[in-house]
Design an enzyme around this catalytic site. Structure first.
Site, PDB file in Angstrom:
ATOM      1  CG  ASP A 117      -1.767   1.262   1.119  1.00 33.78           C
ATOM      2  OD1 ASP A 117      -2.764   1.465   0.331  1.00 33.78           O
ATOM      3  OD2 ASP A 117      -1.339   1.868   2.438  1.00 33.78           O
ATOM      4  CG  LEU A 118       1.334   3.751  -3.074  1.00 30.12           C
ATOM      5  CD1 LEU A 118       1.680   4.460  -3.997  1.00 30.12           C
ATOM      6  CD2 LEU A 118       2.896   3.508  -3.371  1.00 30.12           C
ATOM      7  CG  ASP A 119      -2.259   7.427   0.060  1.00 26.93           C
ATOM      8  OD1 ASP A 119      -0.928   8.137  -0.610  1.00 26.93           O
ATOM      9  OD2 ASP A 119      -3.581   7.609  -0.912  1.00 26.93           O
ATOM     10  CG  ASP A 158      -2.323   1.956   6.335  1.00 28.39           C
ATOM     11  OD1 ASP A 158      -3.428   2.996   7.002  1.00 28.39           O
ATOM     12  OD2 ASP A 158      -2.511   2.326   5.393  1.00 28.39           O
TER      13      ASP A 158
END
Length: 238
Positions: A16-18, A188
């Protein structure tokens, strides 16, 4: 590092990025403000609608077309069009406002660099196994300095549904040519990342950024394979 399930050998990593590789909240807040500042200056009739009008319009657009929640770019553009129309602008003016308003947002949304520490960790991991990114957002990996570490980035859309739907997971798995249990997805969010990955047959790593949630006491829908307090711990798993 806490293990909740037996971890199989990892042949690829997915991220995941954000809010996984960087703190996304201040970035999005700044980009939203940049967009509103542009609209209020260039299309002053929108000042009467204000921020609350923007948020209400965004919700209305999503309620009318729920599929837009899978494509944040299209959702934003259609919200811009509806917002400008509500402010009384002509179709031609709305079209210009959508184009320039979105460009303003997109520029601010990717106006940062991922930290040197995180980029160093990604470089180490990329030398060991292939990396892919699965995001429900629309950040520009080149501008934030991490594009070179990833074999591919998958952005959610109306055709490639957002996590926790399995579309991005299964597309990435097909392109990697691996079994799901050979891929470890790091994120997250217990729903989008942990539940999404495990539902797709992948392994899951839950990144908590130094916090210590007790998942055994407060059980989520599913448990991850491993809980990581910091990104650097991944280096011991590949």
């Amino acid at each position: 590092m806490i293990f909740y399930r037996r971890l199989q050998p990892v042949k690829a990593l997915s991220f995941d990025l954000d809010d996984t590789l960087y703190d996304n909240r201040p970035i999005i807040l700044a980009a939203e403000q940049a967009q509103l500042d542009f609209l209020f200056a260039q299309f002053p009739a929108t000042q009467a609608l204000g921020r609350s009008g923007w948020l209400a319009c965004k919700l209305d657009v999503a309620q009318q077309t729920p599929a837009l929640r899978h494509d944040v770019e299209l959702w934003r553009k259609q919200t811009l069009a509806a917002y400008l129309h509500q402010a009384g602008y002509s179709p031609t003016e709305c079209q210009r406002g959508v184009q320039d308003g979105f460009a303003t947002f997109a520029d601010a949304r990717s106006n940062f660099m991922v930290s040197d520490e995180v980029r160093g960790i990604l470089a180490t991991l990329a030398a060991a196994v292939p990396l892919v990114a699965l995001t429900n957002g629309n950040v520009d990996l080149t501008r934030i300095g991490i594009a070179d570490y990833f074999h591919h980035v998958y952005h959610a859309s109306v055709d490639l549904l957002a996590k926790p739907a399995n579309a991005m997971f299964l597309t990435a798995q097909h392109n990697l040519g691996l079994a799901g249990q050979q891929i470890l997805h790091i994120g997250d969010c217990l729903t989008n990342d942990v539940f999404g990955a495990i539902s797709a047959g992948w392994q899951s790593g839950y990144l908590v950024h130094g916090q210590q949630p007790d998942l055994n006491a407060n059980r989520p829908r599913v448990l991850p394979h491993v809980q990581l307090s910091e990104l650097a711990q991944l280096q011991a798993l590949v």
